[in-house]
Structure formats: structure tokens, C-alpha cells
Design a protein around this motif. Structure first.
Motif, PDB file in Angstrom:
ATOM      1  N   UNK A 141       5.630  11.505  -2.410  1.00 23.88           N
ATOM      2  CA  UNK A 141       5.056  10.178  -2.254  1.00 23.88           C
ATOM      3  C   UNK A 141       3.647  10.115  -2.687  1.00 23.88           C
ATOM      4  N   UNK A 142       3.292   9.460  -3.637  1.00 23.00           N
ATOM      5  CA  UNK A 142       1.831   9.134  -4.159  1.00 23.00           C
ATOM      6  C   UNK A 142       1.449   7.854  -3.642  1.00 23.00           C
ATOM      7  N   UNK A 143       0.012   7.919  -3.262  1.00 20.29           N
ATOM      8  CA  UNK A 143      -0.562   6.630  -2.575  1.00 20.29           C
ATOM      9  C   UNK A 143      -1.935   6.571  -3.073  1.00 20.29           C
ATOM     10  N   UNK A 144      -2.515   5.435  -3.005  1.00 14.72           N
ATOM     11  CA  UNK A 144      -3.957   4.972  -3.367  1.00 14.72           C
ATOM     12  C   UNK A 144      -4.784   5.322  -1.955  1.00 14.72           C
ATOM     13  N   UNK A 145      -5.437   6.465  -2.008  1.00 12.16           N
ATOM     14  CA  UNK A 145      -6.305   6.863  -0.763  1.00 12.16           C
ATOM     15  C   UNK A 145      -7.486   6.078  -0.422  1.00 12.16           C
ATOM     16  N   UNK A 146      -7.688   5.180  -1.466  1.00 10.52           N
ATOM     17  CA  UNK A 146      -8.741   4.200  -1.360  1.00 10.52           C
ATOM     18  C   UNK A 146      -8.293   2.919  -0.583  1.00 10.52           C
ATOM     19  N   UNK A 147      -6.985   2.716  -0.395  1.00  6.98           N
ATOM     20  CA  UNK A 147      -6.668   1.505   0.148  1.00  6.98           C
ATOM     21  C   UNK A 147      -5.714   1.680   1.473  1.00  6.98           C
ATOM     22  N   UNK A 148      -6.102   1.428   2.427  1.00  5.53           N
ATOM     23  CA  UNK A 148      -5.553   1.594   3.684  1.00  5.53           C
ATOM     24  C   UNK A 148      -4.681   0.471   4.106  1.00  5.53           C
ATOM     25  N   UNK A 149      -4.422  -0.451   3.378  1.00  8.60           N
ATOM     26  CA  UNK A 149      -3.922  -1.805   3.870  1.00  8.60           C
ATOM     27  C   UNK A 149      -2.418  -1.658   3.782  1.00  8.60           C
ATOM     28  N   UNK A 150      -1.680  -0.235   3.191  1.00  5.24           N
ATOM     29  CA  UNK A 150      -0.345  -0.234   3.375  1.00  5.24           C
ATOM     30  C   UNK A 150       0.275  -1.328   2.597  1.00  5.24           C
ATOM     31  N   UNK A 151       1.574  -1.841   2.831  1.00  2.00           N
ATOM     32  CA  UNK A 151       2.141  -2.698   1.940  1.00  2.00           C
ATOM     33  C   UNK A 151       2.642  -3.822   3.010  1.00  2.00           C
ATOM     34  N   UNK A 152       3.069  -5.240   2.420  1.00  2.00           N
ATOM     35  CA  UNK A 152       3.290  -6.240   3.507  1.00  2.00           C
ATOM     36  C   UNK A 152       4.548  -5.841   4.091  1.00  2.00           C
ATOM     37  N   UNK A 153       4.512  -6.218   5.451  1.00  2.00           N
ATOM     38  CA  UNK A 153       5.538  -5.822   6.550  1.00  2.00           C
ATOM     39  C   UNK A 153       5.631  -4.428   6.911  1.00  2.00           C
ATOM     40  N   UNK A 154       4.505  -3.701   6.482  1.00  2.00           N
ATOM     41  CA  UNK A 154       4.351  -2.243   6.940  1.00  2.00           C
ATOM     42  C   UNK A 154       3.245  -2.086   7.919  1.00  2.00           C
ATOM     43  N   UNK A 155       3.991  -2.003   9.128  1.00  2.00           N
ATOM     44  CA  UNK A 155       2.658  -1.712  10.159  1.00  2.00           C
ATOM     45  C   UNK A 155       2.248  -0.133  10.631  1.00  2.00           C
ATOM     46  N   UNK A 156       2.690   0.570   9.540  1.00  2.00           N
ATOM     47  CA  UNK A 156       2.125   1.988   9.752  1.00  2.00           C
ATOM     48  C   UNK A 156       0.652   2.140   9.165  1.00  2.00           C
ATOM     49  N   UNK A 157       0.122   3.441   9.428  1.00  2.00           N
ATOM     50  CA  UNK A 157      -1.198   3.711   8.851  1.00  2.00           C
ATOM     51  C   UNK A 157      -1.323   4.373   7.588  1.00  2.00           C
ATOM     52  N   UNK A 158      -0.087   4.391   6.864  1.00  2.00           N
ATOM     53  CA  UNK A 158       0.119   5.188   5.747  1.00  2.00           C
ATOM     54  C   UNK A 158      -0.575   4.214   4.585  1.00  2.00           C
ATOM     55  N   UNK A 159      -1.263   5.036   3.630  1.00  2.00           N
ATOM     56  CA  UNK A 159      -2.161   4.133   2.476  1.00  2.00           C
ATOM     57  C   UNK A 159      -0.995   3.613   1.497  1.00  2.00           C
ATOM     58  N   UNK A 160      -1.509   2.468   0.865  1.00  2.00           N
ATOM     59  CA  UNK A 160      -0.824   1.980  -0.030  1.00  2.00           C
ATOM     60  C   UNK A 160      -0.126   2.807  -1.177  1.00  2.00           C
ATOM     61  N   UNK A 161       1.135   2.600  -1.316  1.00  2.00           N
ATOM     62  CA  UNK A 161       1.754   3.326  -2.551  1.00  2.00           C
ATOM     63  C   UNK A 161       1.197   2.782  -3.896  1.00  2.00           C
ATOM     64  N   UNK A 162       1.418   4.043  -4.638  1.00  2.00           N
ATOM     65  CA  UNK A 162       0.842   3.386  -6.310  1.00  2.00           C
ATOM     66  C   UNK A 162       2.151   4.041  -7.234  1.00  2.00           C
ATOM     67  N   UNK A 163       2.847   2.856  -7.731  1.00  2.00           N
ATOM     68  CA  UNK A 163       3.735   3.498  -8.645  1.00  2.00           C
ATOM     69  C   UNK A 163       3.142   3.855 -10.059  1.00  2.00           C
ATOM     70  N   UNK A 164       1.900   3.331 -10.397  1.00  2.00           N
ATOM     71  CA  UNK A 164       1.116   3.830 -11.551  1.00  2.00           C
ATOM     72  C   UNK A 164       0.901   5.249 -11.652  1.00  2.00           C
ATOM     73  N   UNK A 165       0.603   5.779 -10.547  1.00  2.57           N
ATOM     74  CA  UNK A 165       0.199   7.398 -10.553  1.00  2.57           C
ATOM     75  C   UNK A 165       1.545   8.124 -10.604  1.00  2.57           C
ATOM     76  N   UNK A 166       2.459   7.631 -10.032  1.00  5.51           N
ATOM     77  CA  UNK A 166       3.790   8.323 -10.341  1.00  5.51           C
ATOM     78  C   UNK A 166       4.227   8.223 -11.810  1.00  5.51           C
ATOM     79  N   UNK A 167       4.164   7.228 -12.283  1.00  2.70           N
ATOM     80  CA  UNK A 167       4.709   7.213 -13.649  1.00  2.70           C
ATOM     81  C   UNK A 167       3.669   8.039 -14.564  1.00  2.70           C
ATOM     82  N   UNK A 168       2.412   8.127 -14.454  1.00  5.44           N
ATOM     83  CA  UNK A 168       1.665   8.893 -14.995  1.00  5.44           C
ATOM     84  C   UNK A 168       1.813  10.335 -14.852  1.00  5.44           C
TER      85      UNK A 168
END
Length: 447
Positions: free
Chosen positions: A369-396
Motif C-alpha cells: 500500500x502506497x501513501x503520501x507521507x507528507x499528507x497525514x489527513x487520510x481520506x474522507x471518512x477515515x478516522x485512522x492515522x494512516x497517511x493519504x493513499x496515492x494512486x499515482x505512485x502505484x501506477x508509476x
């Protein structure tokens, strides 16, 4: 091998015909045409060789063109290609049904054969409804159970449903056992499993009339992002189902036939489902699906309740029998052994790269699972502390592995940010190392 003019023309011809005559259901194809394959290697019309780490979406578990499977199919072609197996009995269907009663978990005994995982899931739900006399079904958010209107209703992802109108109305979804993005904060696996089961009970109590026929769960959620539930989660789900007079359906379309290091994921989890759905790896690439149940449940079906013209095709069933023998002759053991090494190797990437939020899996079914380590906001409706996901990195990284290392890997997950590693179970250690090196190199290039 450098492409010559003739091979380039063959590739261009295939691409042009796809553009002109094949419905545009894919978001994007790789820039080549596959001409042949063997083991873990796929070869393009241009003669380029690729290490296949996706297995046609977790299908060619025994490797591409396994000789025993190919020979069994060829031999059967000489004798009988087709007769509707629910009108005229034939030996391959009888033998395969007996074999599934032997190898599936618990007291599963009688099988219905169809052509795909989607059909297996829909048939399993029909059987659960007939047996229980109830109608409602609970599935999981982020789950994937197929793309026909009935199975699509069970699928918990708007990306597959957009513009469609599922006709199976009595379906409710409960949260996925996705501990990396847990809404419960930092807790142990046991506590997370208990809370997830309690949430399942809450969903049943608030979103259904409790006229429950089944709860349908993937033992490992493939399209959802290789989500591996806590150890006792599946047993808790089964207990909840039985408490409500419902059946527990394990959708092993993707996890079955050695993918998780056991012949079936339910074996590794120590839980016996009431109905088990199968497809993908069952015949190593030939189209076949099945659902299997104990005799008491299976016998709820009466003549005319269900049927398939092509289900139980003799050629596919003969191939499946050879495939099962091959898998049990060391291939599943290889998946388990290589998977242990792979888990450690991917965990090292997680420790090294902030881009890697989590690596998880079992056997040869792993996700990164790839994330944006500079963005700790997570995703909408996600109350966890996990960083925001990044689909662009996965595709790259997927593209980098293909173009720079000739390695083919999948991308999936609800947020399209998970590298999916599901190679043929025959893969060798040096091939695994090559694939992980491709991912590692890709992580280094994207920063």
C-alpha cells in the motif's frame, strides 16, 4: 529480442482490432500483445519476455500452460468437448465433484459447476436463500464478488457500480476488516476483530429486517487491496451468521487453489464455511467455477432451481483434475515457503520507504500500500492515522517495473494505491528477488 517489422505489424494489427471491435471496458492496456506463455513467463508478439507477477488476475496458479493441465485438456478434446453436464452425466464432472468433496474444508460435499466466479457467487446466494427461506444478504465494504447485476450488488465499491442499477436489492454492507485504516485507533488484532464483529452485528440490527440468508466474505480481500483480516475474524463472522439463522459463504474465487499458501484460505484460518465459491485457479486458466456445500444444504436445490448450459464442461473439468494434482504435488508448498520469504522482503521495503504505508499478505498474495507521507489527513471518512493513499505512485511503479525490469504486477485496492503481487505459485526465489528489486527501484525513482 528487438522487434522486427513483421512482429510489429502483428502487434499493431491486434491493437487496431481491439480498438475497432472489442468493447472499451479496460482503462488502459499495456502496449503489447501476448502471443504465448509458459510457467512465469509471458512472451509478446515482438518476442519480448515478461515475468508475470499477476497471473491473469490470480488465475494461472500452477503456471502458464502447465504440461499436465494442457495434456489433460487435449486428451479430453479427443473424446468429448461438450454435453450439458446437467442433462447428460459424464466422467470428468463426476470425478471433479468427488475430488472437491475430498479437498474442500469441513463437510462440504456437493458441487455445482459453472463458468466463472461471478456465477459461483450468485449461485451460492441462491442456494442460501433456498435453504434458509430468507432473502437478505450482508457483504463487506470494499469487497468484490463480480460484475453481473446480482454479484455487483454484493460488491462494496462504487467504482464498479457507477452507471449501473443492481437488481439484488436485499444487500447490506458492513465495514471491511481493514486494520491499517482502522477507525478504532491503535489496538491489537484480537480487539480489532472483536470490534469488527460487533460492527457487523450493529449493521445487521440497523440496516436489515434480520431476515438474513447469508453473510458473504472473501477470506482475503483481493480487489479491496489484499486486506488480510485478523486471525479469528472469519470464525466470528460465521458465528454471527449462525446466530441469525444465516449461512456463512466464503468467496474463495481469488484465494483458493493454493494462492494463500494453503489449498484454501479457510484451511489456514481454521474455519469451515457453509458454502464455498471457487473459480480462477481451479483449472489454471480454463473457464470454470463452482460452489460447494454440505449435502443437507445442497439438497435444498430442486430440479429447475439452477442450471448452466456450459457449466461443468468436460474439457475444463479434466483440466481442473490435473491442475489439482499438480498443485498438491509441491506447488502449494512452494507458495507457502516463497511467501514467507516475500513477506520479510516486502517488510524491509516498508521499513525503508516512507511511501510504503503497509505491506500485507499471505502465501503468494501480497499487497504493497502506497501513501503520501507528507499528507497525514487520510481520506474522507477515515478516522485512522494512516497517511493519504496515492494512486499515482502505484501506477508509476507498475509502469516502471514493466518498462525498466520487464516485470508485470497489478494495481488495485479501493483507492487504487496497492501494488498487487500474485504470481504463478511456481515462481522461483530468483524471480521473486527480481520482482521485488523492480518495486524497490521504482520506489527510489518516485521519491
Amino acid at each position: 529480442m528487438a522487434p522486427n517489422q513483421e512482429s510489429t505489424a502483428r502487434t499493431d494489427d491486434v491493437i487496431e482490432k481491439y480498438d475497432e471491435y472489442v468493447m472499451p471496458i479496460a482503462k488502459g492496456y499495456d502496449p503489447f500483445s501476448i502471443e504465448r506463455a509458459e510457467g512465469t513467463t509471458m512472451v509478446t508478439a515482438d518476442g519480448e519476455e515478461y515475468l508475470d507477477c499477476f497471473s491473469g488476475i490470480s488465475v494461472t496458479n500452477a503456471g502458464h500452460n502447465h504440461p499436465a493441465v494442457v495434456d489433460a485438456a487435449k486428451d479430453q478434446l479427443d473424446d468429448l468437448v461438450h454435453t450439458c453436464s446437467y442433462v447428460y452425466r459424464n466422467r470428468p464432472v463426476a470425478d471433479l465433484a468427488e475430488k472437491l468433496a475430498e479437498i474442500t474444508p469441513g463437510d462440504l460435499q456437493k458441487s455445482f459447476f459453472c463458468n466463472s466466479g461471478t456465477e459461483a457467487v450468485e449461485g451460492a446466494v441462491k442456494l442460501a436463500r433456498k435453504y434458509t427461506g430468507s432473502t437478505e444478504v450482508v457483504a463487506l465494504e470494499m469487497a468484490f464478488h463480480g460484475r453481473t447485476l446480482g454479484s455487483l450488488a454484493l460488491t462494496g465499491n462504487h467504482g464498479y457500480k457507477h452507471g449501473m442499477a443492481p437488481t439484488l436489492n436485499d444487500v447490506t454492507h458492513a465495514p471491511a476488516p481493514y486494520q491499517y485504516r482502522s477507525p478504532y485507533g491503535d489496538c491489537s488484532e484480537e480487539e480489532f476483530a472483536a470490534r469488527a464483529a460487533a460492527e457487523l452485528e450493529r449493521v445487521i440490527g440497523t440496516h436489515t429486517s434480520t431476515d438474513l440468508a447469508a453473510i458473504v466474505v472473501e477470506p482475503v480481500m483481493g480487489e479491496g487491496g489484499i486486506i488480510v483480516p485478523p486471525a479469528d475474524y472469519l470464525q466470528r463472522v460465521k458465528d454471527v451468521a449462525h446466530d441469525h439463522g444465516a449461512l456463512f459463504i466464503a468467496d474463495e474465487v481469488q484465494t483458493g487453489y493454493g494462492r494463500t499458501g494453503d489449498l484454501f484460505a479457510c484451511d489456514g484460518a481454521g474455519v469451515n464455511p457453509d458454502i464455498l465459491t471457487q473459480a480462477k485457479g481451479i483449472a489454471d486458466g480454463l473457464p470454470l467455477g463452482a460452489f460447494t456445500a454440505p449435502a443437507e444444504i445442497a439438497d435444498a436445490f430442486e430440479a429447475g432451481d439452477h442450471l448452466s448450459t456450459f457449466g461443468g464442461n468436460p474439457v475444463c473439468c479434466a483440466a481442473a483434475l490435473a491442475n489439482i494434482d499438480a498443485l498438491r504435488d509441491g506447488i502449494v508448498d512452494n507458495a507457502r515457503e516463497q511467501g514467507e520469504w516475500l513477506g520479510d522482503r516486502l517488510a524491509a521495503l516498508e521499513a525503508e520507504f516512507d511511501r510504503v504505508g503497509e505491506t500485507r499478505g499471505t502465501g503468494l498474495m501480497y499487497g504493497v500500500e502506497l501513501v503520501d507521507p507528507t499528507d497525514g489527513s487520510g481520506v474522507d471518512g477515515d478516522d485512522s492515522a494512516a497517511p493519504a493513499p496515492t494512486s499515482e505512485a502505484a501506477k508509476a511503479i507498475q509502469t516502471h517495473a514493466r518498462d525498466e525490469h520487464d516485470v508485470l504486477i497489478g494495481v488495485g485496492g479501493y483507492h487504487k494505491n496497492v501494488l498487487r503481487f500474485q504470481p504463478p505459485l511456481t515462481i522461483a526465489r530468483e524471480e521473486l528477488e527480481r520482482a521485488v528489486t523492480a518495486i524497490e527501484d521504482g520506489l527510489g525513482t518516485i521519491g
